[in-house]
Scaffold this active site. Sequence first.
Site, mmCIF file in Angstrom:
data_model
loop_
_atom_site.group_PDB
_atom_site.id
_atom_site.type_symbol
_atom_site.label_atom_id
_atom_site.label_comp_id
_atom_site.label_asym_id
_atom_site.label_seq_id
_atom_site.Cartn_x
_atom_site.Cartn_y
_atom_site.Cartn_z
ATOM 1 N N ASP A 461 0.857 -1.179 0.000
ATOM 2 C CA ASP A 461 0.000 0.000 0.000
ATOM 3 C C ASP A 461 0.897 1.236 0.000
ATOM 4 O O ASP A 461 2.105 1.131 0.250
ATOM 5 C CB ASP A 461 -0.878 -0.038 1.259
ATOM 6 C CG ASP A 461 -1.804 1.162 1.356
ATOM 7 O OD1 ASP A 461 -2.344 1.573 0.327
ATOM 8 O OD2 ASP A 461 -1.986 1.681 2.476
ATOM 9 N N LYS A 462 0.334 2.401 -0.274
ATOM 10 C CA LYS A 462 1.136 3.628 -0.275
ATOM 11 C C LYS A 462 0.946 4.419 1.020
ATOM 12 O O LYS A 462 1.868 4.552 1.821
ATOM 13 C CB LYS A 462 0.763 4.514 -1.471
ATOM 14 C CG LYS A 462 1.569 5.818 -1.538
ATOM 15 C CD LYS A 462 1.169 6.677 -2.704
ATOM 16 C CE LYS A 462 -0.125 7.421 -2.464
ATOM 17 N NZ LYS A 462 0.024 8.522 -1.488
ATOM 18 N N LYS A 618 -16.913 10.707 -2.701
ATOM 19 C CA LYS A 618 -15.578 11.329 -2.712
ATOM 20 C C LYS A 618 -15.634 12.835 -2.409
ATOM 21 O O LYS A 618 -14.830 13.612 -2.897
ATOM 22 C CB LYS A 618 -14.879 11.116 -4.073
ATOM 23 C CG LYS A 618 -14.551 9.657 -4.360
ATOM 24 C CD LYS A 618 -13.773 9.523 -5.662
ATOM 25 C CE LYS A 618 -13.313 8.106 -5.909
ATOM 26 N NZ LYS A 618 -14.409 7.145 -6.044
ATOM 27 N N GLY A 747 -5.214 3.462 -3.376
ATOM 28 C CA GLY A 747 -6.478 4.075 -3.763
ATOM 29 C C GLY A 747 -6.321 5.526 -4.160
ATOM 30 O O GLY A 747 -7.288 6.184 -4.557
ATOM 31 N N ASP A 854 -1.438 -1.086 5.967
ATOM 32 C CA ASP A 854 -1.650 -0.597 7.335
ATOM 33 C C ASP A 854 -3.098 -0.275 7.642
ATOM 34 O O ASP A 854 -3.435 0.021 8.790
ATOM 35 C CB ASP A 854 -0.811 0.668 7.577
ATOM 36 C CG ASP A 854 -1.381 1.877 6.849
ATOM 37 O OD1 ASP A 854 -1.472 2.953 7.447
ATOM 38 O OD2 ASP A 854 -1.752 1.732 5.665
ATOM 39 N N ASP A 858 -6.637 -2.739 3.347
ATOM 40 C CA ASP A 858 -5.558 -3.646 2.923
ATOM 41 C C ASP A 858 -5.751 -5.065 3.452
ATOM 42 O O ASP A 858 -4.982 -5.961 3.102
ATOM 43 C CB ASP A 858 -4.202 -3.119 3.420
ATOM 44 C CG ASP A 858 -3.909 -1.720 2.919
ATOM 45 O OD1 ASP A 858 -4.151 -1.466 1.737
ATOM 46 O OD2 ASP A 858 -3.451 -0.889 3.718
#
Length: 1116
Positions: A461-462, A618, A747, A854, A858
């Site tokens: 993940d980022k 969003k 995402g 995290d 995920d």
Amino acid sequence: MVRPCPSVGPRGRLRAWPGARELAPSLRARPARCRRLLPRGGAAPAGGGAEAGPGGGPGCAGGAAAKAGDMTDNIPLQPVRQKKRMDSRPRAGCGEWLRCCGGGEPRPRTVWLGRPEKRDQRYPRNVINNQKYNFFTFLPGVLFNQFKYFFNLYFLLLACSQFVPEMRLGALYTYWVPLGFVLAVTIIREAVEEIRCYMRDKEVNSQVYSRLTARGTVKVKSSGIQVGDLIIVEKNQRVPADMIFLRTSEKNGSCFLRTDQLDGETDWKLRLPVACTQRLPTAADLLQIRSYVYAEEPNIDIHNFVGTFTREDSDPPISESLSIENALWAGTVTASGTVVGVVLYTGRELRSVMNTSNPRSKIGLFDLEVNCLTKILFGALVVVSLVMVALQHFAGRWYLQIIRFLLLFSNIIPISLRVNLDMGKIVYSWVIRRDSKIPGTVVRSSTIPEQLGRISYLLTDKTGTLTQNEMVFKRLHLGTVAYGLDSMDEVQSHIFSIYTQPQDPPAQKGPAPTTKLRRTMSSRVHEAVKAIALCHNVTPVYESNGATDQAEAEKQYEDACRAYQASSPDEVALVQWTESVGLTLVGRDQSSVQLRTPGDQILNFTILQLFPFTYESKRMGIIVRDESTGEITFYMKGADVVMAGIVQYNDWLEEECGNMAREGLRVLVVAKKSLAEEQYQDFEARYVQAKLSVHDRSLKVATVIESLEMEMELLCLTGVEDQLQADVRPTLETLRNAGIKVWMLTGDKLETATCTAKNAHLVTRSQDVHIFRPVTNRGEAHLELNAFRRKHDCALVISGDSLEVCLKYYEYEFMELACQCPAVVCCRCAPTQKAQIVRLLQERTGRLTCAVGDGGNDVSMIQESDCGVGVEGKEGKQASLAADFSITQFRHLGRLLMVHGRNSYKRSAALSQFVIHRSLCISTMQAVFSSVFYFASVPLYQGFLIIGYSTVYTMFPVFSLVLDKDVESEVAMLYPELYKDLLKGRPLSYKTFLIWVLISIYQGSTIMYGALLLFESEFVHIVAISFTSLILTELLMVALTIQTWHWLMTVAELLSLACYIASLVFLHEFIDVSFIATLSFLWKVSVITLVSCLPLYVLKYLRRRFSPPSYSKLTS
């Protein structure tokens, strides 16, 4: 224990109740939907409305105005929770009869406040039970789980066969003691886990709460709480059941919840009570009113709730819509004030229980390989037994001889292999936890540490994994001008000028245009900052700091005592920035917001409506009324992709969003719209009506809100930076050098993801980046894949939408091309897509995958991967708790793989092959012995000799191989290329297995033939010479295999030798003690041992000399 109810049949059908027959015709006359949804009593309650909801919940009845915040209806549940539904399934063993007591198909319900006796169906007890077994099923259950595997069953059949006289080969304990030891270890381990689980459940079920009754407040255990009870939950107390929030002691009329144990998020959640019950003078008045809650059927969705609250004894009846913001789920903790709630769901119908599913049991590739080798050994066992009988020409009762030989050579399959490997895994897990270089690392799955040594693909993940998830406000863009960190003082001066110089200065001829221009810019900056300070879900919280108590701090808006709570760190960063430029958020409750200006003036705003952020929309919005002017303003902020169609036409939004994203900033678009009083009143009427509908509420509410979201005035863009975690770049470089391909699944938007990938050196400076153009159909995907095919050594960046199209039409071609890329970045990825990519990599490449994340989004990826690693971060512990391994920082991953993964795999490979070698040696000796003595099925060693050989005499030295290492940890980190060798699986392969088989045959034959050649007169001398030589050979072979000596290894070798020598005194039944003391015995044993081991030592030296392994070059 739940007991069957005689009056209710399966699925809650009335069966024995006398009035059922009279009621049946009237029920059948009504439509099916009405029958299902009518409340107790069969008739809809009084009260008009546009739409009568289920349970008699009418639509808008002129009652209390709907509360803000019902827009969270359409937040989806994290997809991982849908992998294994447990919502309507009773626990195993409960059977059909359980349905009559609340275990049938879930149904909507009507719950009367404080009147559990008026329930319309039976509900489960509020008991938490996480145990796998009970007192009666424990032993049968554990034994069944052990013997459902073929090889455990095989050893059981071997042991049982010794009760048949024709098949008995020796003492019963030679077969039952090893099997009993293995079973005892398993049973003790399971019993300890069950006892711990029972104690945890008992602690939760025994917690005491206060229940409101007609007699006053009474104490009740958590397990005694029923649907309809009014329960008081104190501050910092766990919510015992799923409840609707009715009252709070907080002055602002709301409370905060800590939900980290439910959804993994560390931020507090704001919850609102039912307005009608909050207005009552005291909590006791809840029992005086006639009211009920209509609630949807129990389900697993922790982010949504649909229901209505109706008070019948008011005139007219009051009806309010209920949403997630009125719900208190079990397992959460109240962080502020005392709350009163009515219980809706209990026991196995709790949201937290329904979301508790056992993740798939991961079996390591190493275990599968060992299992395959064991099958080969079983085949060899059958072949050897058949050959022995064939050489006897199948004479006499040959089928019994086959069984006897199968028993005789059963040592070919080592029963101790599984125990040694399992104990080895426990040691590896302990070493990982004790490593001071990676503090805080937790091993949650001790069955797969060897997987860490063979990872080919790392999917990460980022946000919060590669980055810190600590937001810093970097940029404010107004279209014509942008303010960075170095120019924030200008923003501050604009805000200061607005609030300290309200009057226009006297007109002057000269500088008038400049002053007008400055005032225009100041007002634009002011509008932007005010919008950012108002449009959010942040709440200031005041705490005592020693000098000032909490009440005083809250009253005086003390800066030193204030902290911000929100559901996102982005929100907090924005509010902290507005404070730094002069506009401070000092107070907020469910109906108002207070801002403080640079001149210490308090601005009061009334919150008319709040539309929270959702993953679908969003964006978030808020409608406020300025108390000083009466103006009504609708503020909104959100992602550029959705806001571009909402704001008025402009020529700079798209370009500047792209520019800021390329700098690695997270961009939000802020807009506003002024509303007239009549315009707002019309909207509110439609909005309240939409919120009261039970069917398609989310869709109806969204449609009403969208009617406002047109032609909004664009105010500004905000840019927030999420900084990289420490040592991300060197860690990614280490992984790349180790032959691991890293994919980033996020995402976030494409530009931000690409920028982070370059910033973290996931994509090196020399590599080209191919950005996969958006595709929507098969033809576009075909063209884009052909364009990508022509690129070489190029990193791929693709969005989730395009990825979905490619996987739909060209799954094989896309995966083939993507797997050739040095790095892949997938942006705008849904959690389900992350798990899908992991699954496709496993299927297409057959390689091991490791997923790192995290957040709750995920979890699906982590559980799907071969080896899941969770990072304890800002987003909570959900990913960490679901993972196989938990780390505190991404940089710890390098050491976890390069050092611990590599060591675990190499040690287990050596240990398993040595255990097999140990068994094959004694089996070869048995085969030689039987063939020499006319293929007799007579055991060579009996009694304690056969047990002691694989336990006290060789167990400690063989097991000490789990401490062996070929290079120091610093060298393994410095040269990650060493990790590459493991990806080919060379430490445990058919080649190495064959080499160990040949060594075993050579040594077993040498020892047995040597003993037969050198023995003098008695058979007992053969046993003494061969067994002593065998023990010494095994000890020397362990020494030959060890690459780095540990002091415990030396102790194990000497201890084992001492145990054997000391036990000779007690083995006079099998060994001639007087013969052992002679010189003849010593030289014969020495010669046999030397012949069996010396050639192998010579071969090892020659190989080290002329074909050294890669690591030996580094150690020398």
